[in-house]
Design a protein around this motif. Structure first.
Motif, PDB file in Angstrom:
ATOM      1  N   ARG A 139      -3.348   1.105  -4.323  1.00 53.47           N
ATOM      2  CA  ARG A 139      -4.347   1.454  -3.239  1.00 53.47           C
ATOM      3  C   ARG A 139      -5.694   0.741  -3.433  1.00 53.47           C
ATOM      4  NH1 ARG A 139      -4.711   6.377  -6.826  1.00 53.47           N
ATOM      5  NH2 ARG A 139      -3.254   7.504  -5.348  1.00 53.47           N
ATOM      6  N   LYS A 140      -6.569   0.878  -2.437  1.00 57.95           N
ATOM      7  CA  LYS A 140      -7.783   0.033  -2.761  1.00 57.95           C
ATOM      8  C   LYS A 140      -8.329   0.701  -3.814  1.00 57.95           C
ATOM      9  CE  LYS A 140      -8.366  -1.719   2.036  1.00 57.95           C
ATOM     10  NZ  LYS A 140      -8.950  -1.722   3.201  1.00 57.95           N
ATOM     11  N   TYR A 187       0.864  -1.179  -0.092  1.00 55.72           N
ATOM     12  CA  TYR A 187       0.195  -0.125  -0.017  1.00 55.72           C
ATOM     13  C   TYR A 187       1.028   1.149   0.005  1.00 55.72           C
ATOM     14  CZ  TYR A 187      -4.128  -2.691   0.856  1.00 55.72           C
ATOM     15  OH  TYR A 187      -5.205  -3.613   0.887  1.00 55.72           O
ATOM     16  N   LEU A 188       0.242   2.420  -0.140  1.00 62.30           N
ATOM     17  CA  LEU A 188       1.060   3.620  -0.290  1.00 62.30           C
ATOM     18  C   LEU A 188       1.592   4.013   0.968  1.00 62.30           C
ATOM     19  CD1 LEU A 188      -1.369   5.688  -2.636  1.00 62.30           C
ATOM     20  CD2 LEU A 188       1.054   4.696  -3.219  1.00 62.30           C
ATOM     21  N   THR A 189       0.938   3.656   2.196  1.00 62.60           N
ATOM     22  CA  THR A 189       1.179   3.728   3.527  1.00 62.60           C
ATOM     23  C   THR A 189       2.730   2.836   3.669  1.00 62.60           C
ATOM     24  OG1 THR A 189       0.303   1.696   4.195  1.00 62.60           O
ATOM     25  CG2 THR A 189      -0.936   4.018   4.319  1.00 62.60           C
ATOM     26  N   VAL A 228      -0.490   1.904  -8.632  1.00 60.88           N
ATOM     27  CA  VAL A 228      -0.208   3.305  -8.688  1.00 60.88           C
ATOM     28  C   VAL A 228       1.157   3.624  -9.393  1.00 60.88           C
ATOM     29  CG1 VAL A 228       0.222   5.504  -7.197  1.00 60.88           C
ATOM     30  CG2 VAL A 228      -1.461   3.794  -6.673  1.00 60.88           C
ATOM     31  N   TYR A 281       3.433  -0.045  -5.869  1.00 59.69           N
ATOM     32  CA  TYR A 281       2.508   0.601  -4.783  1.00 59.69           C
ATOM     33  C   TYR A 281       1.159   0.540  -5.094  1.00 59.69           C
ATOM     34  CZ  TYR A 281       6.600   1.708  -2.105  1.00 59.69           C
ATOM     35  OH  TYR A 281       7.842   1.722  -1.323  1.00 59.69           O
ATOM     36  N   LEU A 330      -7.393  -3.938  -6.031  1.00 60.78           N
ATOM     37  CA  LEU A 330      -6.424  -3.052  -5.996  1.00 60.78           C
ATOM     38  C   LEU A 330      -6.171  -2.192  -7.105  1.00 60.78           C
ATOM     39  CD1 LEU A 330      -3.649  -5.170  -4.186  1.00 60.78           C
ATOM     40  CD2 LEU A 330      -5.530  -3.866  -3.057  1.00 60.78           C
ATOM     41  N   GLU A 331      -5.788  -0.906  -6.895  1.00 56.87           N
ATOM     42  CA  GLU A 331      -5.419  -0.046  -8.293  1.00 56.87           C
ATOM     43  C   GLU A 331      -3.954   0.149  -8.120  1.00 56.87           C
ATOM     44  OE1 GLU A 331      -5.978   4.465  -9.440  1.00 56.87           O
ATOM     45  OE2 GLU A 331      -7.649   3.598  -8.244  1.00 56.87           O
TER      46      GLU A 331
END
Length: 820
Positions: free
Chosen positions: A540-541, A497-499, A530, A538, A527-528
């Motif tokens: 995101r949902k 994730y981006l986090t 990025v 990386y 998931l998308e």
């Protein structure tokens, strides 16, 4: 209980203290171990194999080493093929150890073991060590390996059937040969539940000509194995790969709803992702109560799923082979197998994940995704009942594993050439290794062969004045230890994730095809994508409703010889009007349509169908030899048919047969006369019919990594797939031009033939085809057996919508013909 001095008395007393009674096969194993015998134990999953061997060894150790002396040094090594098994195995071994020898210790050593625990073990090894082949090999690279391991008296290899047919099994054989040099009286036992060549498997495992002779122990207990089929309503007259898959969604959900904890097995990771989504789509209220498990998921996720299975808090888990092996999930009541397991042993292994305790029934329910898989289900049950289980054959003296082993032993205290040659040749896989082959591998490690002599990094071992070979370069030592092992997979990239939270890993090739904004299913989530940065993808949902499904490298599983023969037996019954199994009754419409439009293949006949369409001339041949063999056969026959009159063929394959299509007409007489099935000049013709150089180069990439020619990089600095491909391609070309006698090139060609094309099975298939009566049928419309091969070819060039329209038209024509 017998005399307290009798073999097995400690073991018997411990089991009685638990209220258990030993099975005869367990007592037989205890007796064999007391006599100092190595051996092989073959028994049903969940029947008590672990305690049969472990209690026998513990009993013998207690007699040889009185408990009053405190903790014993390392005496037992227990090898498991998977890290996931190690923790459960250690817990099982610890229970009797606590009661019978509380001062003795047990430890884990795998790639997941924390560095602090490794450091503790380095100061003092536990009495019993549970580890993997790779971690054991790493221990052999330690300078004082002989001192640390010479006290090992027993080695157990769990799930031996999973290792014996691979290079990991060869790695284990070489490690055992090394341990026998350290301790000539080493006792070795293998455990297995599903093997068709037990005597050979025991011979591979045990030392050559051991005294006393090894013992094969077969557990015979009343363990019920239930194999049934979730038969789809109205399978129809025509079917193709995946045709029934989505229609089985609700029946599968209903079965899970009626059952206790259920394992839903698929054959590939992408299929697991699809079925997890199908279950959630049908029952969104199950979110949090069903889970997904496969090898690409983050370790923490997998451990959470495994814990949920052990505690019975999960209703169902969709899994791949990542849960095939002996982790003990007592709450599991049912196993569902989506599609065919493609092998009798694999089906039985997965069935054993349910009812994992003596006296409990194991049940596997097969969920067909096309009509031929309905027939396969009946065939698999028949094969299991009659004991037709696949054999596992070890690789033949792979030199890449030998090269790696030479550097391992040079790091682990060094070696003299004569002594190590004798030691390596004592391993079953290298029993025919010539001294010339060994000396070539030695020179390759020492000088880099004929083409790499100018590069010091390939001078990995050096002989001192006394003729002892060692590794002098610390960089070579570090790279070797990081690359130990024979598991070769395409470069993986972290998915985060981006986090920064990790989700798992995926093949770099899949990520490389994504554009920012693309959505895909992974780990049961949409998931998308990025961006990619620092070897991490990386995401995101996603907020979109649709996504693709990840595709992982690797071919589909091929139908085994044993299961394909069993399918033909079922087809024979159907051809004679005998639909005695419920699965055959369900497949009756398709089989009768096949019989009406063409013929039904049998064990004694070879069906060949001819057909003409706007695309050209089609030829369908059904050897029932599995997709790998059919790829080689299709290429071979196309090449032979075009040898005298140039032509271009398209080839489509599945597990039952293959299709050849040519826009230009061709003479089928060489086929109907069976002349084209000749075994003469087979090797030459197979190599000529394929891009064998490209296949060999791809195989060489794996060999180069095992042999230590190329490195996957350092922790935090992995190399990309493109870098690895470029490095291996460079070595491949250099060796071809300047070192034509390089035996790693020869090995690459041999592995292409033996593993990818299964040349021996191909030759045997041609022989069987010649021995059968050939039935040639000129079709007016595609038959139920030829249609799936057409669909396989259409999928390569048509969109889903175009494929659907094409199939609708073909089916209308076929239905009209079948009912005429």
């Amino acid at each position: 209980m017998g005399s307290p001095d009798a073999p097995g008395a400690f073991a018997e007393a411990w089991m009685q203290g638990k209220g258990w009674t030993a099975f005869p096969f367990q007592q037989e194993a205890w007796q064999a171990i007391a006599e100092g015998r190595s051996g092989m134990l073959h028994a049903t999953t969940g029947s008590g194999k672990t305690y049969a061997v472990w209690l026998g060894m513990l009993d013998a150790l207690l007699r040889a080493h009185p408990r009053g002396r405190g903790a014993e040094p390392l005496r037992v090594i227990w090898l498991t093929p998977m890290r996931a098994l190690a923790s459960d195995t250690a817990k099982a071994l610890a229970a009797p150890l606590r009661d019978l020898a509380p001062a003795w210790t047990i430890g884990l050593r795998t790639g997941d073991t924390p560095s602090a625990e490794r450091a503790r073990q380095d100061r003092r090894m536990p009495t019993v060590l549970v580890t993997t082949p790779e971690s054991l090999t790493l221990m052999l690279t330690r300078e004082h390996a002989r001192d640390e391991l010479s006290g090992v008296e027993y080695v157990v290899i769990d799930e031996w059937h999973e290792l014996i047919g691979s290079k990991r099994g060869v790695q284990a054989q070489l490690a055992l040969a090394r341990l026998r040099t350290f301790h000539p009286g080493l006792v070795t036992w293998g455990l297995s539940a599903t093997l068709g060549n037990l005597e050979n498997a025991m011979e591979v495992l045990c030392a050559p000509d051991p005294v006393p002779a090894p013992r094969l122990v077969q557990g015979r207990i009343d363990k019920t194995l239930v194999i049934d089929t979730l038969i789809p309503p109205d399978p129809g007259k025509y079917s193709w790969a995946g045709h029934l898959g989505a229609r089985m969604q609700l029946p599968v959900v209903e079965e899970i709803g009626r059952s206790g904890t259920t394992l839903v097995f698929t054959n590939v990771r992408s299929q697991a992702e699809v079925w997890y989504q199908l279950l959630l789509e049908a029952r969104p209220d199950w979110a949090g109560h069903i889970a997904l498990h496969h090898g690409s998921l983050d370790k923490a996720t997998r451990e959470w799923v495994e814990q949920g299975l052990k505690e019975g808090t999960l209703r169902a888990v969709v899994a791949t082979s990542s849960l095939d092996l002996g982790v003990d999930f007592l709450p599991v009541e049912r196993v569902l197998q989506i599609g065919s397991a493609k092998g009798v042993a694999r089906m039985m292994q997965r069935a054993g994940r349910s009812g994992h305790a003596p006296g409990r029934a194991s049940r596997v329910t097969l969920v067909p995704t096309n009509t031929m898989e309905i027939i396969e289900a009946a065939a698999a049950r028949w094969a299991a009942r009659t004991g037709r289980v696949e054999k596992r054959i070890p690789p033949d003296k792979p030199l890449d594993v030998l090269v790696q082993h030479l550097v391992t032993v040079a790091l682990g205290g060094g070696f003299r050439a004569d002594a190590l040659y004798a030691e390596v040749a004592s391993a079953w896989t290298y029993r025919t290794l010539t001294r010339a082959e060994f000396d070539w591998a030695l020179a390759f490690c020492e000088q880099g062969g004929d083409s790499l002599g100018a590069y010091p990094e390939y001078h990995r071992i050096v002989a001192d004045a006394e003729g002892v070979y060692r590794v002098r370069d610390t960089g070579v030592a570090r790279r070797h230890r990081l690359g130990v092992g024979t598991i070769v997979s395409d470069a993986a990239i972290s998915v985060k994730y981006l986090t920064g939270a990790s989700i798992g890993t995926m093949e770099e090739g899949f990520i490389a095809r994504l554009k920012p904004g693309d959505c895909f299913f992974f780990a049961g989530r949409l998931l998308e994508f990025v961006r990619v940065r620092d070897m991490a993808a990386y995401v995101r949902k996603a907020t979109k409703n649709k996504g693709t499904v990840p595709t992982w490298m690797g071919s589909k599983m091929a139908l085994s010889t044993e299961l394909s023969d069993a399918v033909l037996e079922m087809m024979q019954d159907a051809a004679q009007g005998d639909f005695h199994e419920p699965e055959l009754e369900a497949a009756r419409p398709m089989l009768l349509t096949q019989q009406r439009l063409s013929k039904i293949p049998t064990p004694h006949t070879l069906l060949v169908e001819g057909f003409r369409s706007r695309e050209g001339q089609h030829l369908y041949i059904y050897p029932f030899a599995g997709r790998n063999v059919h790829l080689g056969l299709g290429s071979l026959l196309a090449w032979r048919l075009a040898r005298d009159k140039p032509n271009t063929f398209s080839i489509s394959i599945n597990d039952y047969g293959f299709e050849l299509v040519s826009a230009e007409p061709f003479d089928v007489e060489p086929v109907t006369s069976q002349a084209v099935f000749s075994g003469t000049d087979l090797l030459h013709d197979v190599l000529a019919s394929l891009n064998s150089s490209e296949l060999a180069q791809r195989r060489f990439r794996e060999i180069a990594r095992v042999a230590g020619l190329i490195s996957t990089g350092y922790p935090g600095q992995p190399k990309s797939t493109r870098q690895l491909q470029a490095s291996s391609a460079l070595f491949f070309e250099v060796f071809r031009k300047y070192d034509a006698g390089n035996l790693l090139l020869t090995q690459a060609e041999k592995e292409v033939l033996s593993q990818e094309l299964e040349i021996s099975r191909l030759a045997g298939t041609l022989e069987r085809m010649r021995a059968k009566r050939l039935d040639f049928v000129a079709l007016r419309h595609p038959s139920p057996m030829s249609l799936p091969l057409m669909v396989e070819r259409f999928r390569e060039k048509l969109s889903t919508e175009q494929l659907s329209q094409r199939l609708d038209r073909i089916l209308r024509d076929m239905e009209g013909d079948a009912s005429a």
